[in-house]
Design an enzyme around this catalytic site. Structure first.
Site, PDB file in Angstrom:
ATOM      1  N   MET A 156      -7.973   0.922   1.309  1.00  0.00           N
ATOM      2  CA  MET A 156      -8.937   0.010   0.693  1.00  0.00           C
ATOM      3  C   MET A 156      -9.805  -0.619   1.790  1.00  0.00           C
ATOM      4  O   MET A 156     -10.460  -1.640   1.561  1.00  0.00           O
ATOM      5  CB  MET A 156      -8.221  -1.058  -0.133  1.00  0.00           C
ATOM      6  N   GLN A 171       4.677   2.818   4.918  1.00  0.00           N
ATOM      7  CA  GLN A 171       5.984   2.409   4.386  1.00  0.00           C
ATOM      8  C   GLN A 171       5.993   0.920   4.002  1.00  0.00           C
ATOM      9  O   GLN A 171       6.867   0.472   3.273  1.00  0.00           O
ATOM     10  CB  GLN A 171       7.048   2.715   5.460  1.00  0.00           C
ATOM     11  N   SER A 198      -4.189  -5.961   5.638  1.00  0.00           N
ATOM     12  CA  SER A 198      -5.570  -6.472   5.557  1.00  0.00           C
ATOM     13  C   SER A 198      -5.552  -7.909   5.038  1.00  0.00           C
ATOM     14  O   SER A 198      -6.445  -8.691   5.335  1.00  0.00           O
ATOM     15  CB  SER A 198      -6.406  -5.590   4.628  1.00  0.00           C
ATOM     16  N   HIS A 204      -6.773  -1.696   9.985  1.00  0.00           N
ATOM     17  CA  HIS A 204      -6.048  -2.255  11.132  1.00  0.00           C
ATOM     18  C   HIS A 204      -5.241  -1.130  11.774  1.00  0.00           C
ATOM     19  O   HIS A 204      -5.306   0.033  11.326  1.00  0.00           O
ATOM     20  CB  HIS A 204      -5.169  -3.425  10.688  1.00  0.00           C
ATOM     21  N   HIS A 207      -3.357   1.348   9.602  1.00  0.00           N
ATOM     22  CA  HIS A 207      -4.160   2.430   9.008  1.00  0.00           C
ATOM     23  C   HIS A 207      -4.456   3.517  10.055  1.00  0.00           C
ATOM     24  O   HIS A 207      -4.425   4.706   9.749  1.00  0.00           O
ATOM     25  CB  HIS A 207      -5.511   1.890   8.515  1.00  0.00           C
TER      26      HIS A 207
HETATM   27  O1  PAF Z   1      -2.277   0.989  -0.260  1.00  0.00           O
HETATM   28  C1  PAF Z   1      -3.489   0.858  -0.549  1.00  0.00           C
HETATM   29  O2  PAF Z   1      -4.320   0.482   0.286  1.00  0.00           O
HETATM   30  C2  PAF Z   1      -3.945   1.170  -1.963  1.00  0.00           C
HETATM   31  O3  PAF Z   1      -2.996   0.781  -2.908  1.00  0.00           O
HETATM   32  C3  PAF Z   1      -4.343   2.653  -2.155  1.00  0.00           C
HETATM   33  C4  PAF Z   1      -3.149   3.582  -1.970  1.00  0.00           C
HETATM   34  C5  PAF Z   1      -5.434   3.029  -1.176  1.00  0.00           C
HETATM   35  C6  PAF Z   1      -4.871   2.868  -3.580  1.00  0.00           C
HETATM   36  O4  PAF Z   1      -5.997   2.091  -3.834  1.00  0.00           O
END
Ligand code: PAF
Length: 281
Positions: free
Chosen positions: A30, A149, A187, A34, A37
């Site tokens: 989304m 996780q 986030s 950071h 990700h």
């Molecule tokens: O974990 C997230 O950031 C969200 O739930 C995802 C998997 C991108 C779905 O919108």
């Protein structure tokens, strides 16, 4: 790095990649990226020819009183970080591109794995997640997809959904990435004021204690009490839940006999943070 905003252009791209015999890894996000990700992107980079990140704040997974509007959005900064990995393509649609007027189809994973823990506090949340992840996996024509996780229940639900619906995809979970003081990267940490940010380290302190004392045969009540004591000792923390559940069914356990997920959600002011650890037996 290519950036796609329309479903049509993105589908053309992923179709061309498949036609060229490339394997595709998707990292759904989304945004407000950071280091957690980026670790997912790096794992994906090692696992496939083409790495795609999606950056989409999915409206269907937020409840009416949740933080959809306030959720941090930082697309230019995200793109700079993604170029460094490097990621090959970014899918960044407007909500109307994925949910056009008249949209009516949802994916719901039923049962306790969805209704317990965060599902109990956030009705409809996992229906929104399952729906958007289904759409993203299809559009990306992904062979593999990577998830953190930290969102342990989400990962369990997505694995079940892809198995139940016979998706030809491998779902890979990657370890939680933590700040130096132990706070799990999220986030939503950006919402915390300095006092709340300091207080939020009680989550990882509780997790560290749990990891150090958990062992086969330990009564779950004892583990829960000792972990909760740390959270309850922090005046700014308001516990949502701390549960010790079977790793596959998410049913509460009385004693640590099989693999368990120890998961918690705690509020600091208006910010709700989650953390967890898994003990495999
Ligand atoms: O974990 C997230 O950031 C969200 O739930 C995802 C998997 C991108 C779905 O919108």
């Amino acid at each position: 790095m290519e950036i796609f905003q329309t479903v049509e252009a993105f589908k053309d791209y992923t179709k061309a990649m498949k036609a060229a015999g490339k394997t595709i890894a998707l990292v759904p996000t989304m945004g407000a990226l950071h280091a957690g990700h980026i670790a997912l992107m790096e794992a994906a980079r090692k696992a496939a020819d083409v790495v795609i990140a999606s950056v989409f704040v999915n409206p269907t997974q937020f409840g009416p009183n949740e933080d959809y509007e306030a959720y941090p959005r930082a697309f230019s900064e995200d793109c700079e970080k993604l170029k460094q990995v490097p990621v090959d393509a970014v899918f960044h649609p407007e909500p109307a591109a994925l949910y056009p007027e008249g949209y009516a189809t949802y994916v719901a994973v039923e049962g306790d794995i969805t209704n317990k823990l965060c599902g109990a506090q956030r009705p409809g949340h996992f229906r929104g997640v399952a729906t958007v992840v289904t759409k993203l996996l299809h559009l990306a024509r992904a062979d593999k997809a990577f998830f953190g996780q930290k969102d342990a229940q989400q990962l369990i639900i997505i694995k079940k959904m892809t198995r139940d619906l016979n998706f030809d995809i491998e779902i890979i979970g990657c370890p939680i990435v933590r700040e130096k003081d132990g706070l799990a990267m999220s986030s939503r940490n950006a919402y915390l004021n300095p006092e709340e940010r300091k207080a939020a380290t009680c989550l990882s302190k509780s997790i560290a204690l749990g990891e150090s004392i958990i062992k086969k045969g330990l009564p779950a009540r004892e583990l829960k009490d000792r972990m909760e004591k740390i959270i309850k000792g922090e005046p700014l923390a308001k516990m949502d839940y701390l549960e010790i559940v079977d790793l596959n069914t998410l049913q509460p356990v009385e004693c640590i006999n099989d693999s368990v997920l120890v998961a918690m959600a705690v509020h600091f002011g208006k910010t709700r943070l989650i953390d967890n650890f898994i003990c495999e037996i």
